[in-house]
Design an enzyme around this catalytic site. Structure first.
Site, PDB file in Angstrom:
ATOM      1  N   ASP A  13      28.514  30.532  -2.250  1.00 49.48           N
ATOM      2  CA  ASP A  13      27.924  31.420  -3.265  1.00 49.48           C
ATOM      3  C   ASP A  13      28.773  31.497  -4.527  1.00 49.48           C
ATOM      4  OD1 ASP A  13      25.766  32.231  -1.590  1.00 49.48           O
ATOM      5  OD2 ASP A  13      27.043  33.721  -0.615  1.00 49.48           O
ATOM      6  N   ARG A  93      35.865  45.810   0.124  1.00 51.86           N
ATOM      7  CA  ARG A  93      35.125  45.601  -1.126  1.00 51.86           C
ATOM      8  C   ARG A  93      35.584  46.470  -2.289  1.00 51.86           C
ATOM      9  NH1 ARG A  93      34.524  40.881   0.640  1.00 51.86           N
ATOM     10  NH2 ARG A  93      32.458  40.220   1.307  1.00 51.86           N
ATOM     11  N   ASP A 122      27.151  44.198   0.071  1.00 49.72           N
ATOM     12  CA  ASP A 122      28.336  44.020  -0.762  1.00 49.72           C
ATOM     13  C   ASP A 122      28.044  44.173  -2.253  1.00 49.72           C
ATOM     14  OD1 ASP A 122      30.047  43.756   1.358  1.00 49.72           O
ATOM     15  OD2 ASP A 122      29.814  41.580   1.492  1.00 49.72           O
ATOM     16  N   SER A 170      28.110  32.209   7.776  1.00 49.93           N
ATOM     17  CA  SER A 170      28.685  32.862   6.609  1.00 49.93           C
ATOM     18  C   SER A 170      29.749  33.816   7.145  1.00 49.93           C
ATOM     19  CB  SER A 170      27.597  33.620   5.852  1.00 49.93           C
ATOM     20  OG  SER A 170      28.190  34.484   4.922  1.00 49.93           O
TER      21      SER A 170
HETATM   22  N1  ARG Z   1      27.303  43.391   7.419  1.00 50.91           N
HETATM   23  C1  ARG Z   1      28.669  43.617   7.077  1.00 50.91           C
HETATM   24  C2  ARG Z   1      28.821  44.632   5.986  1.00 50.91           C
HETATM   25  O1  ARG Z   1      27.892  44.893   5.305  1.00 50.91           O
HETATM   26  C3  ARG Z   1      29.426  42.351   6.822  1.00 50.91           C
HETATM   27  C4  ARG Z   1      28.966  41.449   5.742  1.00 50.91           C
HETATM   28  C5  ARG Z   1      29.830  40.252   5.764  1.00 50.91           C
HETATM   29  N2  ARG Z   1      29.476  39.173   4.930  1.00 50.91           N
HETATM   30  C6  ARG Z   1      29.450  37.895   5.331  1.00 50.91           C
HETATM   31  N3  ARG Z   1      29.224  36.991   4.442  1.00 50.91           N
HETATM   32  N4  ARG Z   1      29.593  37.551   6.567  1.00 50.91           N
HETATM   33  O2  ARG Z   1      29.875  45.199   5.812  1.00 50.91           O
END
Ligand code: ARG
Length: 391
Positions: A13, A93, A122, A170
């Site tokens: 990405d 984040r 995110d 991912s």
């Molecule tokens: N679902 C989790 C969150 O919102 C993790 C997201 C992780 N992203 C990834 N690309 N695996 O915190």
């Protein structure tokens, strides 16, 4: 040309974003990789990719200590777990966003960009912090151009972007955990392939003998494992290793995302699972019944704030203050036994323990048992009156 700072991981990405920002937004791209404990080779890869593509400038910011001391520590004190997930990605984040703002200010950039899609959480977490701490324009190329993963791969190929044959999943990894999404995992009808897991051993491969481990806490924070004092960051690494070797910390859940979608999410969080279990175990000894009820209430609330991109909310700060105040008493030692995915608590001790061995003992004669009779007569008075009225 105007400059943009891109939160950069070196993954598909954000790599595609570099070219998009140059080509479609006419900006010079400064990439910034914030190190919150992703594998060294990922950090190196980000640097290599940035160099290969020829970005305007690349930053690598080591934020591991801050992540542990200012973010994970709060997650531990609050026992912050959302639907079974100890918030490893979510907690990182806001810090990443803060670091990116600093670089954008320093570089005199006109905008900040991120590679989040329009489906996840995110994007909310980055943007809420950027909006509350700065006035930068925010660009989200993948979302704005509504790109699918396959379209991204095609764009990468046609623009000479090096695509590493890395995981089909991912992955988002930091010291607090590993989030695994995508590919066959997306469909809850599919089992998680074994190769998705790197940190946590299967029950079969896990240690064949139970492993005893002690953890010391001071003011809510773990400070030693097996009597060896270490920094929080080292302690988490150690906890990840020990718990992972004992098959602890695989999480496979249906998660409710902010955008309302249900998503099958897989996590490896051995250290977080162990530390939070130990933390809660010690809380039972130190806090009053009412304080424990309060913790049960506040914990999911705090986890929701972290998950739902509300790091900047006043309530999050308010709760941190009150949790910090309570946690000043959470000092002591807990001994646990780990065995093939299970954790059992063996012993707990604390100088702030509210447990009185003398009074609870069956051998105690000093506190006359007969004194309780008056209290018993009063217990349930209203219920007794009610039941008698029925006849
Ligand atoms: N679902 C989790 C969150 O919102 C993790 C997201 C992780 N992203 C990834 N690309 N695996 O915190």
């Amino acid at each position: 040309m105007d400059k943009v700072v891109l939160a950069f991981s070196g993954g598909l990405d954000t790599t595609v974003c570099i070219k998009l920002l140059e080509e479609k937004y006419n900006l010079d791209v400064i990439t910034a990789c914030v190190d919150v404990g992703q594998p060294k080779k990922e950090i190196d890869k980000a640097e290599n990719v940035a160099e290969k593509i020829g970005v305007f400038k690349h930053y690598n910011i080591d934020a591991k200590e801050e992540f542990a001391n200012d973010f994970i520590s709060r997650g531990i004190k609050a026992n912050a777990v959302y639907e079974g997930y100890p918030l490893s990605t979510s907690l990182a984040r806001p810090l990443i966003a803060m670091k990116i703002i600093k670089i954008a200010e320093k570089e005199g950039a006109v905008a900040i960009a991120h590679g989040c899609t329009g489906k996840g959480n995110d994007q909310f977490r980055f943007e809420s912090v950027i909006r509350s701490m700065s006035n930068f324009r925010i660009i989200a190329p993948i979302r704005e151009l509504n790109l699918t993963r396959t379209e991204e791969q095609e764009y990468a190929r046609s623009h000479g972007i090096p695509l590493s044959p890395d995981s089909k999943f991912s992955i988002d990894e930091n010291i607090w955990g590993r989030s695994i999404e995508g590919d066959v995992i997306e469909d809850p009808k599919n089992e998680v392939p074994k190769e998705a897991y790197l940190w946590v051993k299967s029950d079969k491969e896990a240690n064949n003998e139970p492993e005893k481990i002690s953890i010391d806490f001071e003011a809510g924070i773990p400070i030693a494992i097996n009597d060896e004092k270490m920094s929080l960051i080292d302690l988490i690494a150690k906890a990840n290793e020990i718990a992972g070797n004992n098959g602890i910390g695989k999480i496979d859940i249906i998660e409710d995302r902010m955008v309302g979608l249900k998503s099958r999410e897989v996590y490896e969080v051995p250290g977080a699972t162990l530390i939070i279990k130990a933390h809660k175990g010690l809380e039972g000894l130190v806090f009053t019944k009412d304080e424990l009820r309060f913790i049960d209430y506040v914990s999911p609330l705090y986890a929701d704030l972290v998950y739902n991109a509300s790091w900047s909310e006043p309530l999050r700060e308010d709760l941190d203050k009150s949790i910090d105040y309570m946690q000043r008493r959470l000092t002591g030692k807990i001994v646990l036994s780990l065995y093939k995915g299970h954790i059992s608590i063996l012993t707990r001790e604390s100088k702030f323990s509210l447990h009185d061995i003398k009074q609870i003992s069956f051998e105690d004669k000093e506190n006359d048992q007969r004194e309780i009779e008056g209290m018993i007569k009063h217990h349930g008075i209203q219920a007794a009156i009610y039941q008698k009225q029925k006849h």
